[in-house]
Design an enzyme around this catalytic site. Structure first.
Site, short mmCIF file in Angstrom:
data_model
loop_
_atom_site.label_atom_id
_atom_site.label_comp_id
_atom_site.label_asym_id
_atom_site.label_seq_id
_atom_site.Cartn_x
_atom_site.Cartn_y
_atom_site.Cartn_z
N PRO A 10 62.41 18.43 44.15
CA PRO A 10 63.08 17.38 44.91
C PRO A 10 62.95 17.51 46.43
CG PRO A 10 64.67 18.82 43.82
CD PRO A 10 63.33 19.14 43.25
N ASN A 11 62.71 16.37 47.03
CA ASN A 11 62.64 16.20 48.50
C ASN A 11 61.36 16.75 49.12
OD1 ASN A 11 65.30 14.97 48.70
ND2 ASN A 11 66.06 17.00 48.17
N ARG A 18 60.70 15.80 56.80
CA ARG A 18 61.97 16.41 56.39
C ARG A 18 62.21 17.71 57.17
NH1 ARG A 18 62.78 19.90 50.88
NH2 ARG A 18 65.01 20.30 51.19
N TYR A 23 60.68 23.21 57.71
CA TYR A 23 59.57 23.10 56.77
C TYR A 23 58.22 22.78 57.43
CZ TYR A 23 63.40 23.07 53.45
OH TYR A 23 64.51 23.42 52.73
N ASN A 74 57.20 25.15 43.29
CA ASN A 74 58.28 25.13 44.27
C ASN A 74 59.33 24.18 43.70
OD1 ASN A 74 60.09 24.92 46.34
ND2 ASN A 74 58.55 24.68 47.96
N ALA A 77 65.49 22.68 45.57
CA ALA A 77 66.92 22.99 45.36
C ALA A 77 67.22 23.41 43.93
CB ALA A 77 67.77 21.78 45.75
N HIS A 80 67.91 27.09 42.75
CA HIS A 80 69.20 27.78 42.88
C HIS A 80 70.20 27.37 41.81
CE1 HIS A 80 67.26 28.65 46.64
NE2 HIS A 80 67.30 27.38 47.00
N ASP A 87 64.60 28.14 31.68
CA ASP A 87 64.28 28.25 30.26
C ASP A 87 62.89 27.69 29.96
OD1 ASP A 87 66.70 29.46 29.81
OD2 ASP A 87 67.63 27.74 28.81
N GLU A 98 56.45 31.45 41.87
CA GLU A 98 57.47 30.71 42.60
C GLU A 98 57.13 30.72 44.09
OE1 GLU A 98 61.37 32.41 41.98
OE2 GLU A 98 62.27 31.19 43.56
N HIS A 100 58.27 29.31 48.06
CA HIS A 100 59.18 28.60 48.97
C HIS A 100 58.57 28.62 50.36
CE1 HIS A 100 62.19 28.30 45.92
NE2 HIS A 100 61.98 29.58 45.65
N ILE A 101 58.55 27.47 50.98
CA ILE A 101 57.97 27.35 52.33
C ILE A 101 58.81 28.15 53.33
CG2 ILE A 101 57.49 25.69 54.18
CD1 ILE A 101 57.12 23.59 51.83
N SER A 102 60.11 27.98 53.24
CA SER A 102 61.01 28.70 54.15
C SER A 102 61.42 30.04 53.51
CB SER A 102 62.26 27.85 54.41
OG SER A 102 63.00 27.68 53.21
N ARG A 107 68.35 32.19 54.98
CA ARG A 107 69.06 30.92 55.17
C ARG A 107 70.48 31.01 54.57
NH1 ARG A 107 65.42 26.06 53.48
NH2 ARG A 107 67.10 24.99 54.59
N ARG A 111 71.24 29.80 49.01
CA ARG A 111 69.78 29.80 48.74
C ARG A 111 69.25 31.20 48.40
NH1 ARG A 111 68.23 24.62 50.61
NH2 ARG A 111 69.58 23.98 52.31
C1 DQA Z 1 62.57 25.32 49.48
C2 DQA Z 1 63.86 26.09 49.72
C3 DQA Z 1 65.01 25.48 48.94
O1 DQA Z 1 66.23 26.20 49.19
C4 DQA Z 1 65.25 24.05 49.36
O2 DQA Z 1 66.26 23.45 48.58
C5 DQA Z 1 64.00 23.23 49.33
C6 DQA Z 1 62.74 23.84 49.77
C7 DQA Z 1 61.41 25.84 50.35
O3 DQA Z 1 60.27 25.51 50.03
O4 DQA Z 1 61.64 26.52 51.35
O5 DQA Z 1 64.03 22.04 49.04
O6 DQA Z 1 62.19 25.50 48.12
#
Ligand code: DQA
Length: 142
Positions: A10-11, A18, A23, A74, A77, A80, A87, A98, A100-102, A107, A111
């Site tokens: 998502p997002n 964003r 990011y 990725n 959200a 978490h 599963d 897995e 994550h960009i950040s 943070r 997270r």
């Molecule tokens: C994220 C980190 C997550 O906590 C956040 O909800 C995201 C992006 C990252 O790529 O840093 O949407 O997965």
């Protein structure tokens, strides 16, 4: 199966606009392009998928389990919160990395915990969109 699956949650369709301070300014198609350079160089196909919906991500992970040799994920959200995605990962016979960009560990506290980490092969965190490339290399380099 010479094929990897890239799944963004998502997002992440809004990458580029964003929260650029967190990011960066690269878009989702830049991410796909970076990963594709790696898969191309190994003679692999790449399928990319983005969804804002948890169930659609579960469906895609299950599908990749039948059609791909690895997943770069990725889950944004849902990382978490989602037992369903955890599963699904545990249910497929292929490695999942897995990304994550950040750096989720520097943070907000909510997270810091990943529901997914213990069923993934590994985690690439906080390296910007380069992290996706490193994840692809980790899946493909023998
Ligand atoms: C994220 C980190 C997550 O906590 C956040 O909800 C995201 C992006 C990252 O790529 O840093 O949407 O997965």
């Amino acid at each position: 199966m010479n094929r990897l699956m890239l799944i963004n949650g998502p997002n992440l369709n809004l990458l580029g606009t964003r929260e650029p301070g967190i990011y960066g300014s690269h878009t989702l198609s830049d991410v796909v392009g970076e990963v594709k350079k790696v898969t191309d160089s190994f003679g692999y196909e790449l399928e990319d998928f983005q969804s804002n919906h948890e169930g659609a991500m579960v469906d895609k992970i299950q599908e990749a389990g039948r059609t791909c040799s690895g997943i770069i994920l990725n889950a944004a959200a849902y990382t978490h919160t989602s037992i369903a995605i955890r599963d699904a990962i545990a249910s497929v016979p292929i490695p999942v990395l897995e990304v994550h960009i950040s750096n989720i560990h520097t943070r907000e506290e909510f997270r810091h915990h990943s529901m997914l980490a213990s069923v993934c092969k590994g985690q690439v965190v906080g390296l910007g969109i380069k992290g996706y490339r490193y994840a692809a290399l980790a899946l493909l380099e023998k």
